[in-house]
Structure formats: C-alpha cells, structure tokens
Design a protein around this motif. Structure first.
Motif, short mmCIF file in Angstrom:
data_model
loop_
_atom_site.label_atom_id
_atom_site.label_comp_id
_atom_site.label_asym_id
_atom_site.label_seq_id
_atom_site.Cartn_x
_atom_site.Cartn_y
_atom_site.Cartn_z
N LEU A 88 27.12 4.36 18.47
CA LEU A 88 27.70 3.96 17.39
C LEU A 88 28.79 2.96 17.12
O LEU A 88 29.17 1.94 16.11
N GLY A 89 29.34 1.85 18.43
CA GLY A 89 30.25 1.56 18.80
C GLY A 89 31.02 1.79 18.35
O GLY A 89 32.59 1.22 18.65
N THR A 90 32.13 3.13 19.38
CA THR A 90 32.99 3.66 18.61
C THR A 90 33.28 4.93 20.36
O THR A 90 33.15 4.84 21.51
N GLU A 91 34.14 5.71 20.24
CA GLU A 91 34.60 6.69 20.81
C GLU A 91 34.34 7.99 20.68
O GLU A 91 35.12 8.26 19.06
N PRO A 92 34.78 9.15 21.34
CA PRO A 92 34.48 10.78 20.09
C PRO A 92 36.37 10.66 19.12
O PRO A 92 36.18 11.66 19.11
N GLY A 93 36.96 10.41 20.12
CA GLY A 93 38.67 10.33 19.67
C GLY A 93 38.71 9.16 18.90
O GLY A 93 39.91 9.17 17.90
#
Length: 365
Positions: A185-190
C-alpha cells in the motif's frame, strides 16, 4: 421527459446553491436571518445560510422513514454540492478480504507522492446507517492532497441490516489488512493511522483502542472528527444543539436504535470508547469538534480523558460550525477555511508522532 428532468434537476439545484453562496455578504445575511448565538458562540454565516436553505427545501434532518430513504437523502445532498473531483489525486479501487466477506475500498494518493509514506485508514460517518465511499470521496481527496498522505477509505457494512458489532469488525479487519499489506500500500506498519468523522470517528477510536490492547501494531495517530464516543449518556450539548442544526436529537436516537437495537450493548467499549476502563498507552489523538454540534461535549470529554491518561492530544473546537462541516468543503468560505486549518494540524501531528520503523532510513518523513 420525467426521466430527463430527474437527471437535470440536481444540476439546476446545485447551480442555485452555488449562486446563493456567491452573493454579497449583506444579501446572504438577509437570506439567513439574524445571527444565531448559543452558549457564548455565534454560528458562522455560511453554516446558518446552509441550514436555512435546507429548511426551505424540507431536507433538514439526516434520518428518514427508512434507511434506504436516509441513504438516498445523503447521496442527493452530496450531489447538490456540485463537487468537481479535486485534481492532483490518484484514486484506485480495492477489495479488502474479511472473515465476513470482501469490503469495497479506495486508496487516494497525491499524484506527486511516489515514495513510501504515511497512510490513514479512514472510516466514513453517517450514524453507522448511511454514507459510503462516494459521500466521503471529496473529503478523502482533500485529506490526501493537502496532508500529503495516502488514504484508504473503507466501505464497511451498515445497520440495520448489519447491526453492532458488524461495522466495528469490518473496520478492525480493514486496519489489520492495512498493517499486513503496508508495503504493498506504499507505507510501513508504523506509519498507519486511523481516522473518521462522526460514526467513523467512533470506529477509528474503537479500532485504536482494540488494536492497542490486542497487541497489534498501534496506530500512529487517531484522527477523530466530531466523534460519537458514548452511546449511554445525553450531555448538555445535545440539549443545546439537538434541533435545527443539521444533526438533531431525533437523528442521534434514530441512528443508535438501528446500529444498537440491544440497549444493553451501548456501554460496550467497542462503541462507547469513552467508557473503557483504561485509556493509557493509546495512540496520540487529534480530536476536532464543532461548537453547534450535539456530539460536541462527548468528543471533548474523550479528548480530556485521553489527556488525563497521558496520551498526547490536540483538541480543537471550531466554535462557529455544525456537525458534518468537513463534507461541506465545496461550498467554500468558512467550511473550506476550517478544513485547511485542520489538515495543517493533521500534517504536523503525523510528523510529530511518527512511529520509528526498523528501516527508518529508507522511508521518507
């Protein structure tokens, strides 16, 4: 001919609304009437004028004789604003798998944003009964474009066909999906936040609480826009602003009766998140309320409860506005001015409370 008139009518009405709001201020004041002052606040002229037009059109409440009519009323009101999609935003349709079936969703991204960054999982308002991806399309585009983040808007199941806890279950599943598929999705879990307006704010706060307590990656931020957080108590703001100010006391009860037909469930912290035993350790929050809103006092009580528990909170009341003002951006004026302030604070809050990741140096701030 009747079908053609049905197609043309919304465009004519939309043009009429835009024309009225373009009139000089003295004429708009003449149409709206004398200033409205309650609880030491004065209602913005743009809000008062809109309410006057709604009363004249007979569309002065959100509830209706059936959920289908209420949903159609919200969709029609959205069309009457005559929104042209904001440019500079890339939109992609998506399906989110859940144990109860797939959910429709949309990902919004500023066109120039090509690197990994923040993502907000957004839950639309509408009393858990009305509203959908289209009614909140403009708001999600605006948030993505002017906050500079990706927004994942979720089309959760609605009551009364799917009463509590269906909407909560869907929204928690959507948050899990965003975390599990963060890189795709173009992000990181944090870097995953939650947000929503009204009933969507309720769902965002509930997901933030449950995710934190269940040991899931904690949301980076909870963005709560005039949230409903306590279905058990009628506070002073509902007495003051429960009639003739877009969201009415009758509406609040109508929505609750459909989402929460079992009164005993209304104290459940998955809906009345204010009543949770412990609010410590929850994600930082940006809580927005409106001065002329029946839900004002419970939203501000929640901000206070978070602060008392040591959670970093920004609480902002727009004293001259009504519930639902974020969906009125297309009118311009005071509504758009408030949204620009809101996204400025949201952008700063996301940057301030960004959760570090294991490969921080590869993810732009």
């Amino acid at each position: 001919m009747s079908k053609a008139l049905e197609l043309v009518q919304p465009f004519v009405e939309s043009a009429a609304v835009r024309g009225i709001f373009a009139l000089p201020r003295p004429l708009r004041r003449l149409i709206a009437g004398s200033p409205v002052r309650l609880d030491g606040q004065e209602l913005a002229l743009d809000a008062q004028l809109l309410l006057k037009l709604q009363r004249l059109s007979g569309q002065d409440r959100l509830s209706a004789s059936s959920p289908e009519l209420a949903r159609e009323g919200m969709r029609r009101s959205t069309k009457l604003l005559g929104r042209t999609p904001l440019p500079g935003v890339v939109v992609a349709e998506r399906r989110i798998p859940t144990p109860d079936g797939p959910l429709a969703a949309r990902v919004y991204r500023p066109r120039e944003l090509t690197e990994p960054g923040e993502l907000m999982v957004f839950f639309h308002g509408g009393g858990w009964v009305i509203g959908d991806l289209d009614t909140h399309d403009d708001l999600c585009r605006f948030l993505a474009l002017h906050t500079g983040i990706r927004v994942l808007s979720v089309d959760y199941r609605l009551a009364p066909e799917h009463p509590f806890p269906a909407a909560f279950d869907d929204c928690l599943a959507a948050y899990r999906y965003a975390v599990d598929n963060a890189r795709e999705l173009g992000t990181e879990p944090g870097l995953v936040s939650v947000g929503g307006d009204s009933a969507g704010g309720n769902l965002a706060a509930s997901v933030a609480l449950h995710a934190t307590r269940a040991g899931l990656p904690r949301p980076n931020l909870q963005f709560l826009l005039y949230p409903a957080v306590d279905a058990t108590t009628r506070r002073r703001s509902r007495e003051l602003f429960g009639n003739g100010l877009l969201l009415t006391e009758e509406d609040v009860n109508w929505f609750a009766d459909r989402y929460l037909p079992d009164v005993d469930q209304r104290a459940d912290p998955r809906v009345s998140v204010l009543l949770a035993d412990d609010h410590s350790g929850l994600p930082p929050a940006y809580v927005v309320t409106a001065g002329f809103d029946p839900l004002r006092d419970e939203g501000e009580a929640y901000a206070q409860r978070l602060a008392e528990a040591g959670v970093p909170v920004v609480s902002r009341r727009f004293p001259d506005l009504v519930h639902g003002f974020a969906n009125l951006r297309a009118i311009g004026g005071r509504f758009q001015e408030a949204l620009f302030e809101m996204v400025g604070t949201l952008r700063a809050s996301l940057a301030l409370h960004r959760t570090p990741t294991s490969d921080e140096d590869t993810v732009p701030g």
